[in-house]
Design an enzyme around this catalytic site. Sequence first.
Site, PDB file in Angstrom:
ATOM      1  CE1 TYR A   1      52.097  52.400  34.548  1.00 25.48           C
ATOM      2  CE2 TYR A   1      50.007  51.103  33.821  1.00 25.48           C
ATOM      3  CZ  TYR A   1      51.133  51.237  34.867  1.00 25.48           C
ATOM      4  OH  TYR A   1      51.109  50.442  35.980  1.00 25.48           O
TER       5      TYR A   1
ATOM      6  N   GLY B   1      45.704  56.181  23.942  1.00 22.93           N
ATOM      7  CA  GLY B   1      45.846  56.762  22.688  1.00 22.93           C
ATOM      8  C   GLY B   1      46.698  57.658  22.145  1.00 22.93           C
TER       9      GLY B   1
ATOM     10  CB  CYS C   1      58.996  47.879  38.410  1.00 25.90           C
ATOM     11  SG  CYS C   1      57.738  46.471  38.457  1.00 25.90           S
TER      12      CYS C   1
END
Length: 424
Positions: A144, A188, A368
């Site tokens: 992300y 992770g 964005c």
Amino acid sequence: MNRFLSHLVRRLIKTGDLTIKFADGSDLRLGDGTGEPVTLRFNSARAERAVALDPNLKLGECYMDGEIDLPDGDIYRLLEILFKNIQLNSTAPTKWVKLIEQLRRIPAHLLEWNTLGRSRSNVKHHYDLSGELYDLFLDPDRQYSCAYFEDPSMDLEQAQMAKKRHIASKLIMDREGLKVLDIGSGWGGMGLHLARQFNARVTGVTLSDEQHAVSKQRAREDGFAGQVEFKLLDYRKLDQTFNRIVSVGMFEHVGRRHFGTYFDKCAEMLADDGVMLLHTIGQSEPPTPTNPFIKKHIFPGGYIPSLSEIVLAVERSGLVITDVEVLRLHYAETLKAWRARFLENWDKAAELYDERFCRMWDFYLASCEAAFRWQDLVVFQLQLAHRPDAVPLTRDYIGRSDRAPHRVKKANESARKKREAKAK
């Protein structure tokens, strides 16, 4: 027709093809007729007043609440027209809009105290949303953050893998068993990549319950439970030393008042011959307040730093900047891919939440992407160390070491066989 709003848009829109339909039935045609036609329809006089008085916040909120619609085009195309015209006409914003932004700085200073408790609350607001939502638009590794499009033909998955390789090369993973700290370890993916490719021993910290649970499960399932440890912990509470520190997409949540604390703590935790890589969204212009819609609805407590602000805090910490890279349109391409996938899965997202949530996220992703294309948003990658000789003299090692060196690959193969034997 709202006369104040009409005055604002007449001053701003000189190119493009924009039609505004007001709540009283009147129309206003703007631009020079070039490009894809876009029609913005106001469904109430209240929405017209709101956008006129505070466009940076209320345009998104009115779209989110269904008070404006786009019969022709979509929210991204509308923002494209607005941002391109702002680029061409820097004097277009009125004194009124500038005054609003100045007034917004006052409460912003009060809200930038990201204490331990507030930081946890801010993270939960966004990152503890359903994991199913993120699966709708992220790559399978749930990266992300900005991907790295080495080749324009890359898809999202390839570009996210390239991003991990690029970061690893700057960390100089030149021997096995390096102790690595991942600040803001997400689900992770970065930590597991370093363990898998370089046989590193990784500690990852996050404040998200959802991310912590997923990352621990991934470490177990991939056979790295004893090698990669993910903790639900604020980085400020750590008391260890690491050979390498990596932080991807976390610094935006630190808050301007805590930049000094962040780099002081990193300097304390980084070994004398260690290397750190910071990957963060930034502004290419002098410091300005974070977009109010994003700060209120998407990332509370967030702040997008200018390079000048980061450098000052680094210098005061005693760390040395050994390399700086500015990734420009990479995040625009990443957001384009995310939004395309989100739109494809709109109905599934609405089942998880509702239509209002989907419109909010559509505006978030579209605005964005537009900001990275036509405003001042970029991504900074800063390589830091205590000593200038901690990294090679020339930076061509970055291209050469995007994949693990032979001896580390051999160690990986040995470790893999041990894990497989243990699993049997």
